[in-house]
Design a protein around this motif. Structure first.
Motif, PDB file in Angstrom:
ATOM      1  N   ARG A 273      28.929  24.387 -15.838  1.00 38.60           N
ATOM      2  CA  ARG A 273      29.665  25.353 -15.018  1.00 38.60           C
ATOM      3  C   ARG A 273      31.072  25.580 -15.571  1.00 38.60           C
ATOM      4  O   ARG A 273      31.541  26.714 -15.687  1.00 38.60           O
ATOM      5  CB  ARG A 273      29.770  24.861 -13.570  1.00 38.60           C
ATOM      6  N   VAL A 274      31.748  24.486 -15.902  1.00 39.45           N
ATOM      7  CA  VAL A 274      33.116  24.593 -16.436  1.00 39.45           C
ATOM      8  C   VAL A 274      33.125  25.389 -17.736  1.00 39.45           C
ATOM      9  O   VAL A 274      33.966  26.272 -17.947  1.00 39.45           O
ATOM     10  CB  VAL A 274      33.721  23.187 -16.656  1.00 39.45           C
ATOM     11  N   ALA A 275      32.179  25.094 -18.621  1.00 37.01           N
ATOM     12  CA  ALA A 275      32.114  25.792 -19.909  1.00 37.01           C
ATOM     13  C   ALA A 275      31.808  27.272 -19.719  1.00 37.01           C
ATOM     14  O   ALA A 275      32.400  28.132 -20.399  1.00 37.01           O
ATOM     15  CB  ALA A 275      31.052  25.136 -20.792  1.00 37.01           C
ATOM     16  N   LEU A 276      30.897  27.588 -18.801  1.00 37.22           N
ATOM     17  CA  LEU A 276      30.535  28.988 -18.573  1.00 37.22           C
ATOM     18  C   LEU A 276      31.710  29.769 -18.003  1.00 37.22           C
ATOM     19  O   LEU A 276      32.018  30.879 -18.457  1.00 37.22           O
ATOM     20  CB  LEU A 276      29.332  29.081 -17.640  1.00 37.22           C
ATOM     21  N   LEU A 277      32.395  29.195 -17.016  1.00 32.97           N
ATOM     22  CA  LEU A 277      33.526  29.893 -16.417  1.00 32.97           C
ATOM     23  C   LEU A 277      34.653  30.098 -17.434  1.00 32.97           C
ATOM     24  O   LEU A 277      35.338  31.123 -17.418  1.00 32.97           O
ATOM     25  CB  LEU A 277      34.036  29.115 -15.201  1.00 32.97           C
ATOM     26  N   ALA A 278      34.823  29.126 -18.330  1.00 34.10           N
ATOM     27  CA  ALA A 278      35.846  29.279 -19.373  1.00 34.10           C
ATOM     28  C   ALA A 278      35.462  30.398 -20.340  1.00 34.10           C
ATOM     29  O   ALA A 278      36.311  31.205 -20.749  1.00 34.10           O
ATOM     30  CB  ALA A 278      36.024  27.956 -20.124  1.00 34.10           C
ATOM     31  N   ALA A 279      34.191  30.458 -20.718  1.00 35.82           N
ATOM     32  CA  ALA A 279      33.724  31.509 -21.638  1.00 35.82           C
ATOM     33  C   ALA A 279      33.803  32.883 -20.979  1.00 35.82           C
ATOM     34  O   ALA A 279      34.145  33.880 -21.632  1.00 35.82           O
ATOM     35  CB  ALA A 279      32.300  31.213 -22.086  1.00 35.82           C
ATOM     36  N   ILE A 280      33.504  32.944 -19.676  1.00 41.83           N
ATOM     37  CA  ILE A 280      33.597  34.207 -18.938  1.00 41.83           C
ATOM     38  C   ILE A 280      35.045  34.671 -18.872  1.00 41.83           C
ATOM     39  O   ILE A 280      35.354  35.854 -19.064  1.00 41.83           O
ATOM     40  CB  ILE A 280      33.009  34.040 -17.525  1.00 41.83           C
ATOM     41  N   ALA A 281      35.966  33.740 -18.611  1.00 42.79           N
ATOM     42  CA  ALA A 281      37.387  34.092 -18.566  1.00 42.79           C
ATOM     43  C   ALA A 281      37.875  34.567 -19.928  1.00 42.79           C
ATOM     44  O   ALA A 281      38.674  35.499 -20.029  1.00 42.79           O
ATOM     45  CB  ALA A 281      38.199  32.899 -18.087  1.00 42.79           C
ATOM     46  N   GLN A 282      37.375  33.930 -20.995  1.00 43.13           N
ATOM     47  CA  GLN A 282      37.747  34.331 -22.345  1.00 43.13           C
ATOM     48  C   GLN A 282      37.308  35.770 -22.631  1.00 43.13           C
ATOM     49  O   GLN A 282      37.973  36.503 -23.365  1.00 43.13           O
ATOM     50  CB  GLN A 282      37.113  33.375 -23.359  1.00 43.13           C
ATOM     51  N   ALA A 283      36.191  36.157 -22.033  1.00 44.58           N
ATOM     52  CA  ALA A 283      35.678  37.524 -22.198  1.00 44.58           C
ATOM     53  C   ALA A 283      36.295  38.502 -21.205  1.00 44.58           C
ATOM     54  O   ALA A 283      35.888  39.675 -21.161  1.00 44.58           O
ATOM     55  CB  ALA A 283      34.160  37.521 -22.038  1.00 44.58           C
ATOM     56  N   LYS A 284      37.261  38.038 -20.417  1.00 42.70           N
ATOM     57  CA  LYS A 284      37.948  38.859 -19.420  1.00 42.70           C
ATOM     58  C   LYS A 284      36.980  39.428 -18.390  1.00 42.70           C
ATOM     59  O   LYS A 284      37.077  40.584 -17.973  1.00 42.70           O
ATOM     60  CB  LYS A 284      38.738  39.985 -20.101  1.00 42.70           C
ATOM     61  N   LEU A 285      36.012  38.597 -17.999  1.00 41.81           N
ATOM     62  CA  LEU A 285      35.047  38.961 -16.974  1.00 41.81           C
ATOM     63  C   LEU A 285      35.143  37.961 -15.837  1.00 41.81           C
ATOM     64  O   LEU A 285      35.940  37.015 -15.875  1.00 41.81           O
ATOM     65  CB  LEU A 285      33.629  39.000 -17.567  1.00 41.81           C
ATOM     66  N   GLU A 286      34.297  38.134 -14.813  1.00 41.69           N
ATOM     67  CA  GLU A 286      34.394  37.281 -13.631  1.00 41.69           C
ATOM     68  C   GLU A 286      33.011  37.026 -13.047  1.00 41.69           C
ATOM     69  O   GLU A 286      32.144  37.903 -13.049  1.00 41.69           O
ATOM     70  CB  GLU A 286      35.285  37.957 -12.578  1.00 41.69           C
ATOM     71  N   ILE A 287      32.830  35.808 -12.570  1.00 43.75           N
ATOM     72  CA  ILE A 287      31.627  35.436 -11.814  1.00 43.75           C
ATOM     73  C   ILE A 287      32.075  34.998 -10.429  1.00 43.75           C
ATOM     74  O   ILE A 287      32.935  34.128 -10.302  1.00 43.75           O
ATOM     75  CB  ILE A 287      30.855  34.300 -12.502  1.00 43.75           C
ATOM     76  N   LYS A 288      31.500  35.620  -9.411  1.00 38.08           N
ATOM     77  CA  LYS A 288      31.872  35.269  -8.041  1.00 38.08           C
ATOM     78  C   LYS A 288      30.932  34.193  -7.494  1.00 38.08           C
ATOM     79  O   LYS A 288      29.717  34.291  -7.649  1.00 38.08           O
ATOM     80  CB  LYS A 288      31.840  36.511  -7.150  1.00 38.08           C
ATOM     81  N   ASP A 289      31.522  33.203  -6.838  1.00 41.96           N
ATOM     82  CA  ASP A 289      30.738  32.082  -6.309  1.00 41.96           C
ATOM     83  C   ASP A 289      29.675  32.548  -5.325  1.00 41.96           C
ATOM     84  O   ASP A 289      28.561  32.018  -5.293  1.00 41.96           O
ATOM     85  CB  ASP A 289      31.662  31.064  -5.623  1.00 41.96           C
ATOM     86  N   GLU A 290      30.014  33.557  -4.514  1.00 39.90           N
ATOM     87  CA  GLU A 290      29.061  34.001  -3.494  1.00 39.90           C
ATOM     88  C   GLU A 290      27.823  34.662  -4.087  1.00 39.90           C
ATOM     89  O   GLU A 290      26.813  34.797  -3.404  1.00 39.90           O
ATOM     90  CB  GLU A 290      29.739  34.948  -2.501  1.00 39.90           C
ATOM     91  N   LYS A 291      27.899  35.070  -5.357  1.00 37.01           N
ATOM     92  CA  LYS A 291      26.743  35.673  -6.002  1.00 37.01           C
ATOM     93  C   LYS A 291      25.964  34.676  -6.857  1.00 37.01           C
ATOM     94  O   LYS A 291      24.967  35.053  -7.476  1.00 37.01           O
ATOM     95  CB  LYS A 291      27.182  36.855  -6.870  1.00 37.01           C
TER      96      LYS A 291
END
Length: 407
Positions: A273-291
């Protein structure tokens, strides 16, 4: 010879449909340096979704934009080249089985979903994580996308042709289809089947219809021939990082456009989870917890996860109710339309009955590619009696409705 990437399109736009000769000239290397791009036409596609946990139906609005015929032909050529380079990259990096969206892999959604179920069962106890990238196409950063394109092409700067394609898709302009439909001249032309332009850009401007630019340094239109290839290109770094990490943990990583699936051991969940959220932030995108969906597969678990149109459990799978409901709505609409056309033909003496051959071809699983045939193949892939029962129930309803129409 007809290029492999060429598709003839029959929709209405600001130019007339193009043929194989135009595509062949592009294939032969004709430059697009002086090509004059047209605005895209925009509409909103409303998707009905039923949320069983909330016991309510919601609507998801997806903005779709489609290019003029000449523009679409050009974009198709460059999309073909980009996809070929991406496939070579995936093969070199060992990502072929991890990036499954918008690619010709000889498999369908039910194959990937069934494979995910098998992996989860074979590695139980495990955690199934389904992530959804928020506003995916609308938030792709132009600078990052351009850098990825240059890297894949192996060039310090884009060629004139590639730059014009890139600029058209990132700095796009669009016209509302609703505004065109409401115009007294353009509206009837939208419905006409004559292969003629909808209007000139000068006429659109004279009519006071807005041509809206994308004012942002991010976002690409969803619906052009190259949009899906650009979206896969944009996620190259994230795919490489996550696939490598999941392989090191013996976990499964798959991405279909903005849907990301991870199946891992519970003890590895936090790190992934930590690695994915870091990679998503690096790509300037977002993942919402509720989804984000989480399901725990274990000895006594009855957990369910949704993936590529299926509700998947340890013991089987079913087609999502919203998909079945959508097919039923399509059937009812088609029945109503066929009845109206048939009754008019009978009243005018052009027919003595209502013909239902097209309806049967669309909703019966006999020698055609339709939803019913798709669902039957899915039942076989999963070995699911539940899916078989679902599709047979839908077929019975279709058969009854068509028989009623004939009588």
């Amino acid at each position: 010879m007809r290029p492999a990437w060429f598709t003839k399109r029959g929709y209405k736009h600001f130019d007339a449909p193009v043929g194989e000769r135009y595509a062949s000239d592009l294939e032969a290397g004709a430059s697009i340096r002086n090509h004059s791009w047209s605005p895209l036409i925009h509409y909103e596609k409303r998707l009905k979704r039923y949320k069983p946990n909330d016991a309510q139906t919601v609507y998801k609005v997806r903005p779709i934009m489609y290019a003029s015929h000449r523009d679409a032909c050009i974009l198709s050529k460059f999309a073909f080249e980009l996809t070929r380079r991406l496939d070579d990259f995936y093969e070199r990096e060992g990502l072929t089985s991890h990036v499954i969206g918008y690619r010709r892999l000889g498999k369908s959604n039910y194959d990937f979903s069934a494979d995910a179920q098998k992996f989860a069962k074979a590695n139980a106890p495990c955690v199934v994580l389904c992530f959804d990238v928020s506003g995916f196409f609308d938030h792709l950063d132009h600078r990052l996308l351009k850098d990825q394109l240059k890297n894949l092409l192996g060039t310090a700067e884009l060629s004139d042709d590639w730059y014009r394609v890139f600029r058209h898709v990132t700095r796009y302009h669009y016209v509302s289809r609703d505004a065109l439909a409401a115009h007294p001249d353009f509206g009837p032309r939208l419905k006409s089947r004559k292969p003629e332009p909808l209007a000139s850009i000068a006429q659109v401007k004279a009519a006071g219809i807005a041509i809206t630019p994308n004012p942002n340094a991010y976002g690409i239109p969803q619906g052009t021939p190259i949009s899906s290839a650009f979206s896969n290109l944009y996620m190259i770094d994230l795919d490489r990082v996550m696939a490598s990490l999941c392989r090191s943990y013996g976990a499964l990583y798959q991405r279909y456009s903005d849907d990301i699936l991870v199946i891992c051991k519970p003890e590895h969940e936090a790190d992934i989870r930590v690695a994915l959220l870091a990679a998503i932030a690096q790509a300037k995108l977002e993942i919402k917890d509720e989804k984000t969906e989480r399901a725990l597969f274990g000895a006594k678990s009855d957990a369910v996860f949704q993936y590529l149109g299926f509700n998947v459990t340890q013991t089987g799978a079913t087609i999502r109710p919203s998909s079945l409901a959508r097919q039923w709505r399509k059937l009812k609409y088609s029945i109503k339309k066929t009845r109206k056309i048939g009754e008019l033909a009978i009243a005018e003496g052009r027919a003595d009955k209502i013909y239902t051959k097209r309806l049967r071809r669309r909703f019966y699983p006999v020698g055609v590619r339709n939803f019913s045939a798709y669902a039957r193949r899915a039942a076989t892939a999963f070995g699911s009696k539940s899916i078989a029962r679902q599709v047979k129930r839908l077929e019975r309803r279709a058969d009854e409705a068509i028989r009623d129409l004939k009588t």
